[in-house]
Design a protein around this motif. Structure first.
Motif, mmCIF file in Angstrom:
data_model
loop_
_atom_site.group_PDB
_atom_site.id
_atom_site.type_symbol
_atom_site.label_atom_id
_atom_site.label_comp_id
_atom_site.label_asym_id
_atom_site.label_seq_id
_atom_site.Cartn_x
_atom_site.Cartn_y
_atom_site.Cartn_z
ATOM 1 N N TRP A 121 -11.749 -1.848 24.244
ATOM 2 C CA TRP A 121 -10.468 -1.388 23.731
ATOM 3 C C TRP A 121 -10.538 -0.956 22.274
ATOM 4 N N THR A 122 -11.370 -1.584 21.460
ATOM 5 C CA THR A 122 -11.434 -1.182 20.052
ATOM 6 C C THR A 122 -12.085 0.197 19.905
ATOM 7 N N ALA A 123 -13.143 0.446 20.670
ATOM 8 C CA ALA A 123 -13.783 1.768 20.618
ATOM 9 C C ALA A 123 -12.820 2.838 21.126
ATOM 10 N N THR A 124 -12.097 2.544 22.206
ATOM 11 C CA THR A 124 -11.133 3.493 22.760
ATOM 12 C C THR A 124 -10.005 3.754 21.770
ATOM 13 N N LEU A 125 -9.582 2.717 21.069
ATOM 14 C CA LEU A 125 -8.540 2.882 20.060
ATOM 15 C C LEU A 125 -9.026 3.800 18.936
ATOM 16 N N LEU A 126 -10.219 3.569 18.459
ATOM 17 C CA LEU A 126 -10.775 4.390 17.393
ATOM 18 C C LEU A 126 -10.898 5.847 17.826
ATOM 19 N N PHE A 127 -11.443 6.079 19.026
ATOM 20 C CA PHE A 127 -11.620 7.454 19.507
ATOM 21 C C PHE A 127 -10.284 8.141 19.750
ATOM 22 N N SER A 128 -9.310 7.417 20.268
ATOM 23 C CA SER A 128 -8.006 8.047 20.509
ATOM 24 C C SER A 128 -7.348 8.438 19.192
ATOM 25 N N MET A 129 -7.493 7.607 18.167
ATOM 26 C CA MET A 129 -6.938 7.951 16.858
ATOM 27 C C MET A 129 -7.648 9.178 16.272
ATOM 28 N N LEU A 130 -8.968 9.237 16.420
ATOM 29 C CA LEU A 130 -9.713 10.399 15.935
ATOM 30 C C LEU A 130 -9.298 11.674 16.664
ATOM 31 N N ILE A 131 -9.046 11.567 17.962
ATOM 32 C CA ILE A 131 -8.611 12.730 18.749
ATOM 33 C C ILE A 131 -7.236 13.193 18.283
ATOM 34 N N ILE A 132 -6.332 12.262 18.056
ATOM 35 C CA ILE A 132 -4.993 12.618 17.578
ATOM 36 C C ILE A 132 -5.085 13.286 16.206
ATOM 37 N N ILE A 133 -5.900 12.748 15.321
ATOM 38 C CA ILE A 133 -6.079 13.347 13.987
ATOM 39 C C ILE A 133 -6.668 14.750 14.113
ATOM 40 N N ALA A 134 -7.641 14.913 15.018
ATOM 41 C CA ALA A 134 -8.236 16.240 15.224
ATOM 42 C C ALA A 134 -7.181 17.236 15.706
ATOM 43 N N GLY A 135 -6.298 16.815 16.589
ATOM 44 C CA GLY A 135 -5.226 17.688 17.062
ATOM 45 C C GLY A 135 -4.283 18.092 15.944
ATOM 46 N N ILE A 136 -3.970 17.139 15.065
ATOM 47 C CA ILE A 136 -3.099 17.445 13.923
ATOM 48 C C ILE A 136 -3.783 18.427 12.981
ATOM 49 N N VAL A 137 -5.078 18.218 12.738
ATOM 50 C CA VAL A 137 -5.825 19.134 11.861
ATOM 51 C C VAL A 137 -5.826 20.545 12.444
ATOM 52 N N ILE A 138 -6.001 20.654 13.754
ATOM 53 C CA ILE A 138 -5.999 21.976 14.395
ATOM 54 C C ILE A 138 -4.618 22.617 14.299
ATOM 55 N N LEU A 139 -3.558 21.823 14.401
ATOM 56 C CA LEU A 139 -2.210 22.378 14.232
ATOM 57 C C LEU A 139 -2.009 22.920 12.822
ATOM 58 N N VAL A 140 -2.576 22.257 11.846
ATOM 59 C CA VAL A 140 -2.376 22.644 10.457
ATOM 60 C C VAL A 140 -3.311 23.778 10.033
ATOM 61 N N THR A 141 -4.560 23.753 10.515
ATOM 62 C CA THR A 141 -5.567 24.724 10.091
ATOM 63 C C THR A 141 -6.053 25.519 11.287
ATOM 64 N N SER A 142 -5.691 26.786 11.339
ATOM 65 C CA SER A 142 -6.025 27.607 12.499
ATOM 66 C C SER A 142 -7.503 27.941 12.579
ATOM 67 N N THR A 143 -8.166 28.074 11.456
ATOM 68 C CA THR A 143 -9.561 28.519 11.486
ATOM 69 C C THR A 143 -10.489 27.489 12.104
ATOM 70 N N ILE A 144 -10.143 26.212 12.014
ATOM 71 C CA ILE A 144 -11.015 25.182 12.594
ATOM 72 C C ILE A 144 -11.098 25.348 14.104
ATOM 73 N N ALA A 145 -9.965 25.546 14.764
ATOM 74 C CA ALA A 145 -9.972 25.701 16.221
ATOM 75 C C ALA A 145 -10.779 26.926 16.628
ATOM 76 N N LEU A 146 -10.592 28.007 15.914
ATOM 77 C CA LEU A 146 -11.319 29.232 16.252
ATOM 78 C C LEU A 146 -12.815 29.069 16.016
ATOM 79 N N ARG A 147 -13.179 28.392 14.949
ATOM 80 C CA ARG A 147 -14.605 28.169 14.689
ATOM 81 C C ARG A 147 -15.225 27.264 15.745
ATOM 82 N N ILE A 148 -14.497 26.243 16.173
ATOM 83 C CA ILE A 148 -15.009 25.358 17.228
ATOM 84 C C ILE A 148 -15.215 26.149 18.513
#
Length: 178
Positions: A122-149
Protein backbone atom coordinates in the motif's frame (compact mmCIF):
# COMPACT_ATOMS: atom_id res chain seq x y z
CA UNK A 1 8.40 -14.85 -54.89
CA UNK A 2 6.89 -14.77 -51.42
CA UNK A 3 10.31 -13.84 -50.04
CA UNK A 4 10.52 -10.81 -52.38
CA UNK A 5 7.04 -9.73 -51.30
CA UNK A 6 8.00 -9.93 -47.63
CA UNK A 7 11.21 -7.98 -48.19
CA UNK A 8 9.40 -5.25 -50.15
CA UNK A 9 6.70 -4.91 -47.52
CA UNK A 10 9.33 -4.79 -44.78
CA UNK A 11 11.20 -2.01 -46.60
CA UNK A 12 7.93 -0.07 -46.86
CA UNK A 13 7.39 -0.55 -43.11
CA UNK A 14 10.95 0.60 -42.41
CA UNK A 15 10.37 3.76 -44.46
CA UNK A 16 7.10 4.45 -42.62
CA UNK A 17 8.81 3.87 -39.26
CA UNK A 18 11.63 6.21 -40.28
CA UNK A 19 9.04 8.90 -41.03
CA UNK A 20 7.45 8.23 -37.63
CA UNK A 21 10.88 8.53 -35.99
CA UNK A 22 11.43 11.89 -37.69
CA UNK A 23 8.00 13.10 -36.60
CA UNK A 24 8.74 11.94 -33.06
CA UNK A 25 12.06 13.79 -33.06
CA UNK A 26 10.31 16.92 -34.34
CA UNK A 27 7.71 16.60 -31.57
CA UNK A 28 10.51 16.40 -29.02
CA UNK A 29 12.48 19.31 -30.51
CA UNK A 30 9.62 21.64 -31.51
CA UNK A 31 6.39 20.43 -29.84
CA UNK A 32 4.42 23.67 -30.13
CA UNK A 33 5.26 24.21 -33.80
CA UNK A 34 4.38 20.59 -34.64
CA UNK A 35 1.05 20.80 -32.81
CA UNK A 36 0.28 24.08 -34.58
CA UNK A 37 1.06 22.50 -37.97
CA UNK A 38 -1.04 19.43 -37.21
CA UNK A 39 -3.89 21.66 -36.03
CA UNK A 40 -3.77 23.77 -39.19
CA UNK A 41 -3.80 20.63 -41.31
CA UNK A 42 -6.79 19.32 -39.34
CA UNK A 43 -8.56 22.68 -39.76
CA UNK A 44 -7.97 22.63 -43.52
CA UNK A 45 -9.31 19.06 -43.70
CA UNK A 46 -12.47 20.11 -41.84
CA UNK A 47 -13.02 23.09 -44.14
CA UNK A 48 -12.45 20.95 -47.25
CA UNK A 49 -14.81 18.23 -45.98
CA UNK A 50 -17.43 20.87 -45.20
CA UNK A 51 -17.21 22.47 -48.63
CA UNK A 52 -17.35 19.08 -50.35
CA UNK A 53 -20.46 18.20 -48.36
CA UNK A 54 -22.03 21.56 -49.25
CA UNK A 55 -21.36 20.91 -52.94
CA UNK A 56 -22.80 17.42 -52.50
CA UNK A 57 -25.90 18.91 -50.86
CA UNK A 58 -26.58 21.40 -53.64
CA UNK A 59 -25.82 18.98 -56.49
CA UNK A 60 -27.84 16.02 -55.22
CA UNK A 61 -31.48 15.61 -56.21
CA UNK A 62 -32.62 14.66 -52.73
CA UNK A 63 -32.03 17.43 -50.22
CA UNK A 64 -31.13 16.10 -46.80
CA UNK A 65 -31.10 18.99 -44.32
CA UNK A 66 -28.83 17.23 -41.84
CA UNK A 67 -26.13 17.05 -44.54
CA UNK A 68 -26.14 20.84 -44.90
CA UNK A 69 -26.03 21.28 -41.11
CA UNK A 70 -23.07 18.90 -40.75
CA UNK A 71 -21.31 20.63 -43.65
CA UNK A 72 -21.66 24.04 -42.06
CA UNK A 73 -20.45 22.68 -38.70
CA UNK A 74 -17.34 21.25 -40.42
CA UNK A 75 -16.61 24.56 -42.17
CA UNK A 76 -17.06 26.59 -38.96
CA UNK A 77 -14.96 24.15 -36.88
CA UNK A 78 -12.24 24.12 -39.53
CA UNK A 79 -12.20 27.91 -39.73
CA UNK A 80 -11.94 28.22 -35.93
CA UNK A 81 -9.07 25.73 -35.87
CA UNK A 82 -7.29 27.56 -38.69
CA UNK A 83 -7.66 30.89 -36.90
CA UNK A 84 -6.78 29.53 -33.42
CA UNK A 85 -4.71 26.34 -33.97
CA UNK A 86 -3.68 26.23 -30.31
CA UNK A 87 -7.24 25.14 -29.43
CA UNK A 88 -6.46 21.57 -30.51
CA UNK A 89 -3.30 21.51 -28.41
CA UNK A 90 -5.18 22.81 -25.38
CA UNK A 91 -7.98 20.26 -25.78
CA UNK A 92 -5.41 17.49 -26.23
CA UNK A 93 -3.53 18.67 -23.14
CA UNK A 94 -6.66 18.79 -21.03
CA UNK A 95 -7.74 15.33 -22.20
CA UNK A 96 -4.36 13.70 -21.51
CA UNK A 97 -3.88 15.52 -18.20
CA UNK A 98 -7.34 14.59 -16.91
CA UNK A 99 -6.93 11.00 -18.07
CA UNK A 100 -3.67 10.68 -16.13
CA UNK A 101 -5.16 12.35 -13.03
CA UNK A 102 -8.17 10.00 -13.13
CA UNK A 103 -5.79 7.05 -13.46
CA UNK A 104 -3.87 8.30 -10.41
CA UNK A 105 -7.08 8.66 -8.42
CA UNK A 106 -8.09 5.10 -9.36
CA UNK A 107 -4.67 3.92 -8.19
CA UNK A 108 -5.19 5.85 -4.97
CA UNK A 109 -8.44 3.94 -4.43
CA UNK A 110 -6.48 0.73 -4.92
CA UNK A 111 -4.10 1.97 -2.22
CA UNK A 112 -6.98 2.11 0.24
CA UNK A 113 -7.89 -1.50 -0.59
CA UNK A 114 -4.25 -2.60 -0.15
CA UNK A 115 -4.15 -0.85 3.23
CA UNK A 116 -7.37 -2.54 4.41
CA UNK A 117 -6.06 -6.01 3.57
CA UNK A 118 -2.87 -5.09 5.44
CA UNK A 119 -0.64 -5.54 2.43
CA UNK A 120 2.87 -4.15 2.42
CA UNK A 121 2.26 -2.82 -1.10
CA UNK A 122 0.00 0.00 0.00
CA UNK A 123 2.81 2.48 0.65
CA UNK A 124 4.38 1.93 -2.78
CA UNK A 125 0.94 2.19 -4.42
CA UNK A 126 0.27 5.39 -2.50
CA UNK A 127 3.55 6.92 -3.63
CA UNK A 128 3.01 5.93 -7.28
CA UNK A 129 -0.58 7.17 -7.33
CA UNK A 130 0.53 10.54 -5.96
CA UNK A 131 3.28 10.76 -8.58
CA UNK A 132 0.75 9.94 -11.32
CA UNK A 133 -1.63 12.63 -10.09
CA UNK A 134 1.22 15.18 -9.97
CA UNK A 135 2.26 14.17 -13.50
CA UNK A 136 -1.30 14.75 -14.72
CA UNK A 137 -1.36 18.20 -13.12
CA UNK A 138 2.00 19.06 -14.70
CA UNK A 139 0.68 18.01 -18.12
CA UNK A 140 -2.42 20.18 -17.61
CA UNK A 141 -0.22 23.16 -16.81
CA UNK A 142 2.59 22.60 -19.35
CA UNK A 143 1.57 21.52 -22.83
CA UNK A 144 5.06 20.87 -24.17
CA UNK A 145 5.77 18.07 -21.69
CA UNK A 146 2.90 15.92 -22.99
CA UNK A 147 3.90 16.50 -26.59
CA UNK A 148 7.54 15.70 -25.87
CA UNK A 149 6.57 12.49 -24.07
CA UNK A 150 4.47 11.48 -27.06
CA UNK A 151 7.40 12.37 -29.32
CA UNK A 152 9.68 10.15 -27.25
CA UNK A 153 7.18 7.28 -27.39
CA UNK A 154 6.75 7.61 -31.16
CA UNK A 155 10.51 7.74 -31.69
CA UNK A 156 11.16 4.68 -29.47
CA UNK A 157 8.37 2.76 -31.21
CA UNK A 158 9.74 3.65 -34.64
CA UNK A 159 13.31 2.68 -33.78
CA UNK A 160 12.19 -0.64 -32.27
CA UNK A 161 10.05 -1.33 -35.32
CA UNK A 162 12.95 -0.59 -37.68
CA UNK A 163 15.22 -2.93 -35.71
CA UNK A 164 12.57 -5.67 -35.70
CA UNK A 165 11.98 -5.36 -39.44
CA UNK A 166 15.70 -5.37 -40.16
CA UNK A 167 16.22 -8.53 -38.08
CA UNK A 168 13.27 -10.17 -39.80
CA UNK A 169 14.65 -9.31 -43.24
CA UNK A 170 18.04 -10.78 -42.32
CA UNK A 171 16.44 -13.99 -41.06
CA UNK A 172 13.66 -14.28 -43.65
CA UNK A 173 15.14 -17.37 -45.29
CA UNK A 174 15.25 -19.16 -41.94
CA UNK A 175 11.58 -18.34 -41.37
CA UNK A 176 10.55 -19.57 -44.81
CA UNK A 177 12.38 -22.92 -44.42
CA UNK A 178 10.36 -23.86 -41.35
Amino acid sequence: MFEKFLKRSNWADIIISTIFALLGILLIAKPNEMMSGISKLLGAVFVAMGFLRIVDYFTSKEKEDYLLTISLIFVVMGAIILIKPDIIGNIFNIFVGLWIIISGIRNFQTTLVWKEVKSGYWTATLLFSMLIIIAGIVILVTSTIALRIIGIMITVYAILDIITRYIFMKKIKDFLKD
